[in-house]
Design a protein around this motif. Structure first.
Motif, PDB file in Angstrom:
ATOM      1  N   PHE A 181       0.284  -1.473   0.253  1.00  0.00           N
ATOM      2  CA  PHE A 181       0.019   0.135  -0.498  1.00  0.00           C
ATOM      3  C   PHE A 181       0.972   0.827   0.200  1.00  0.00           C
ATOM      4  N   SER A 182       1.999   1.054   0.152  1.00  0.00           N
ATOM      5  CA  SER A 182       2.835   2.249  -0.035  1.00  0.00           C
ATOM      6  C   SER A 182       2.745   2.887  -1.807  1.00  0.00           C
ATOM      7  N   LEU A 183       3.043   3.957  -1.410  1.00  0.00           N
ATOM      8  CA  LEU A 183       2.788   5.143  -2.970  1.00  0.00           C
ATOM      9  C   LEU A 183       4.230   5.162  -3.446  1.00  0.00           C
ATOM     10  N   GLU A 184       4.377   4.806  -4.286  1.00  0.00           N
ATOM     11  CA  GLU A 184       5.889   5.301  -5.389  1.00  0.00           C
ATOM     12  C   GLU A 184       5.543   5.698  -6.486  1.00  0.00           C
ATOM     13  N   ILE A 185       6.931   6.485  -7.194  1.00  0.00           N
ATOM     14  CA  ILE A 185       6.959   6.666  -8.585  1.00  0.00           C
ATOM     15  C   ILE A 185       7.763   5.556  -9.108  1.00  0.00           C
ATOM     16  N   THR A 186       6.899   4.584  -9.991  1.00  0.00           N
ATOM     17  CA  THR A 186       7.781   3.424 -10.502  1.00  0.00           C
ATOM     18  C   THR A 186       8.302   4.291 -12.749  1.00  0.00           C
ATOM     19  N   ARG A 187       8.255   5.531 -12.796  1.00  0.00           N
ATOM     20  CA  ARG A 187       8.879   6.007 -13.683  1.00  0.00           C
ATOM     21  C   ARG A 187       8.654   7.378 -14.353  1.00  0.00           C
ATOM     22  N   VAL A 188       9.750   8.069 -14.301  1.00  0.00           N
ATOM     23  CA  VAL A 188       9.216   9.453 -15.234  1.00  0.00           C
ATOM     24  C   VAL A 188       9.250  10.159 -16.521  1.00  0.00           C
ATOM     25  N   GLU A 189       8.687  10.286 -16.673  1.00  0.00           N
ATOM     26  CA  GLU A 189       9.341  10.426 -18.459  1.00  0.00           C
ATOM     27  C   GLU A 189       9.693  12.078 -18.991  1.00  0.00           C
ATOM     28  N   ASN A 190      10.351  12.369 -19.347  1.00  0.00           N
ATOM     29  CA  ASN A 190      10.433  13.970 -19.356  1.00  0.00           C
ATOM     30  C   ASN A 190      10.061  14.364 -20.422  1.00  0.00           C
ATOM     31  N   VAL A 191      10.408  15.509 -20.679  1.00  0.00           N
ATOM     32  CA  VAL A 191       9.722  16.645 -22.292  1.00  0.00           C
ATOM     33  C   VAL A 191      10.941  16.250 -23.279  1.00  0.00           C
ATOM     34  N   ASP A 192      10.419  16.254 -24.683  1.00  0.00           N
ATOM     35  CA  ASP A 192      11.521  16.787 -25.277  1.00  0.00           C
ATOM     36  C   ASP A 192      11.302  18.187 -25.928  1.00  0.00           C
ATOM     37  N   LEU A 193      11.954  18.387 -26.064  1.00  0.00           N
ATOM     38  CA  LEU A 193      12.401  19.450 -26.149  1.00  0.00           C
ATOM     39  C   LEU A 193      13.312  20.066 -27.175  1.00  0.00           C
ATOM     40  N   LYS A 194      13.684  18.791 -28.592  1.00  0.00           N
ATOM     41  CA  LYS A 194      14.506  19.486 -29.702  1.00  0.00           C
ATOM     42  C   LYS A 194      14.159  19.891 -30.395  1.00  0.00           C
ATOM     43  N   ARG A 195      12.659  20.574 -30.383  1.00  0.00           N
ATOM     44  CA  ARG A 195      12.761  22.007 -31.367  1.00  0.00           C
ATOM     45  C   ARG A 195      12.750  23.519 -30.494  1.00  0.00           C
ATOM     46  N   LEU A 196      13.411  23.732 -29.340  1.00  0.00           N
ATOM     47  CA  LEU A 196      13.832  24.707 -28.978  1.00  0.00           C
ATOM     48  C   LEU A 196      14.026  25.961 -29.191  1.00  0.00           C
ATOM     49  N   TYR A 197      13.699  26.411 -29.824  1.00  0.00           N
ATOM     50  CA  TYR A 197      13.681  27.887 -29.849  1.00  0.00           C
ATOM     51  C   TYR A 197      13.872  29.254 -29.087  1.00  0.00           C
ATOM     52  N   LEU A 198      14.577  29.253 -28.518  1.00  0.00           N
ATOM     53  CA  LEU A 198      13.571  30.718 -27.249  1.00  0.00           C
ATOM     54  C   LEU A 198      14.404  31.792 -27.756  1.00  0.00           C
ATOM     55  N   TYR A 199      14.130  33.167 -27.954  1.00  0.00           N
ATOM     56  CA  TYR A 199      14.783  34.605 -27.941  1.00  0.00           C
ATOM     57  C   TYR A 199      14.011  35.496 -26.706  1.00  0.00           C
ATOM     58  N   LYS A 200      14.576  36.221 -26.766  1.00  0.00           N
ATOM     59  CA  LYS A 200      14.160  37.019 -26.010  1.00  0.00           C
ATOM     60  C   LYS A 200      12.749  38.234 -25.759  1.00  0.00           C
ATOM     61  N   GLY A 201      12.061  37.675 -24.879  1.00  0.00           N
ATOM     62  CA  GLY A 201      10.020  37.648 -25.311  1.00  0.00           C
ATOM     63  C   GLY A 201       9.468  36.744 -25.448  1.00  0.00           C
ATOM     64  N   SER A 202      10.072  35.713 -26.275  1.00  0.00           N
ATOM     65  CA  SER A 202      10.041  34.681 -26.522  1.00  0.00           C
ATOM     66  C   SER A 202       9.105  34.130 -25.822  1.00  0.00           C
ATOM     67  N   GLN A 203       7.380  33.306 -26.017  1.00  0.00           N
ATOM     68  CA  GLN A 203       7.296  32.502 -24.922  1.00  0.00           C
ATOM     69  C   GLN A 203       6.837  30.843 -25.935  1.00  0.00           C
ATOM     70  N   GLN A 204       6.922  29.348 -25.002  1.00  0.00           N
ATOM     71  CA  GLN A 204       6.051  28.664 -25.555  1.00  0.00           C
ATOM     72  C   GLN A 204       5.921  27.285 -24.735  1.00  0.00           C
ATOM     73  N   TRP A 205       4.214  27.852 -25.008  1.00  0.00           N
ATOM     74  CA  TRP A 205       3.414  26.698 -23.151  1.00  0.00           C
ATOM     75  C   TRP A 205       4.439  24.848 -24.621  1.00  0.00           C
ATOM     76  N   ILE A 206       4.211  24.325 -23.263  1.00  0.00           N
ATOM     77  CA  ILE A 206       4.385  22.389 -23.013  1.00  0.00           C
ATOM     78  C   ILE A 206       3.245  22.206 -22.811  1.00  0.00           C
ATOM     79  N   ALA A 207       2.732  21.768 -23.394  1.00  0.00           N
ATOM     80  CA  ALA A 207       0.987  21.202 -23.212  1.00  0.00           C
ATOM     81  C   ALA A 207       1.509  19.896 -21.319  1.00  0.00           C
ATOM     82  N   PRO A 208       0.661  19.558 -20.861  1.00  0.00           N
ATOM     83  CA  PRO A 208       0.619  18.551 -19.631  1.00  0.00           C
ATOM     84  C   PRO A 208       1.060  17.576 -20.407  1.00  0.00           C
ATOM     85  N   GLU A 209      -0.027  16.562 -22.103  1.00  0.00           N
ATOM     86  CA  GLU A 209      -0.303  15.935 -22.406  1.00  0.00           C
ATOM     87  C   GLU A 209       1.358  15.482 -22.678  1.00  0.00           C
ATOM     88  N   ASP A 210       2.126  17.043 -23.308  1.00  0.00           N
ATOM     89  CA  ASP A 210       3.668  16.775 -24.202  1.00  0.00           C
ATOM     90  C   ASP A 210       4.915  16.591 -23.321  1.00  0.00           C
TER      91      ASP A 210
END
Length: 126
Positions: A17-46
């Motif tokens: 009955f203990s609560l445990e974390i079995t796996r963590v999947e990290n977001v894939d940020l390959k197409r990340l391009y940010l500059y001053k003032g830009s913003q990118q939203w990562i949706a929860p499912e992604d």
């Protein structure tokens, strides 16, 4: 002999009955391009997905312990970090997942620590 059996049964029931974390999947940020003032939203499912296992049909709560500014790397600030649903119901097998979304904001100059670990708690709802 009965005492040994009781102790083993108690230990196994606590671990079931203990609560445990079995796996963590990290977001894939390959197409990340940010500059001053830009913003990118990562949706929860992604975004980051945290798989948990515990007691079947129990409600589990996700809570971040972060306050203040968080940085992914130099020039990229993390904002609005939140779970799609902060409370989930584990299924009949005692499994569930939290989907975490966030917003990334580009900055020219950044001070402070980079790649800061994000602390969180996962616990049963009482």
């Amino acid at each position: 002999m009965k005492k040994l059996l009781f102790v083993l049964l108690l230990i196994s029931s606590v671990s079931v009955f203990s609560l445990e974390i079995t796996r963590v999947e990290n977001v894939d940020l390959k197409r990340l391009y940010l500059y001053k003032g830009s913003q990118q939203w990562i949706a929860p499912e992604d975004g980051v997905i945290i798989y948990v296992k515990g007691e079947a049909n129990k409600r589990v709560k996700f809570k971040t312990k972060e306050d203040g500014v968080m940085y992914l790397t130099q020039g990229v600030r993390i904002e609005a970090l939140r779970a799609k649903r902060s409370v989930i119901l584990l299924d009949d097998f005692g499994e569930g997942k939290f989907e975490i979304g966030f917003s990334l904001v580009g900055e020219k100059k950044v001070s402070g620590k980079y790649k800061k670990k994000i602390k969180y708690e996962i616990e049963y709802v009482k």
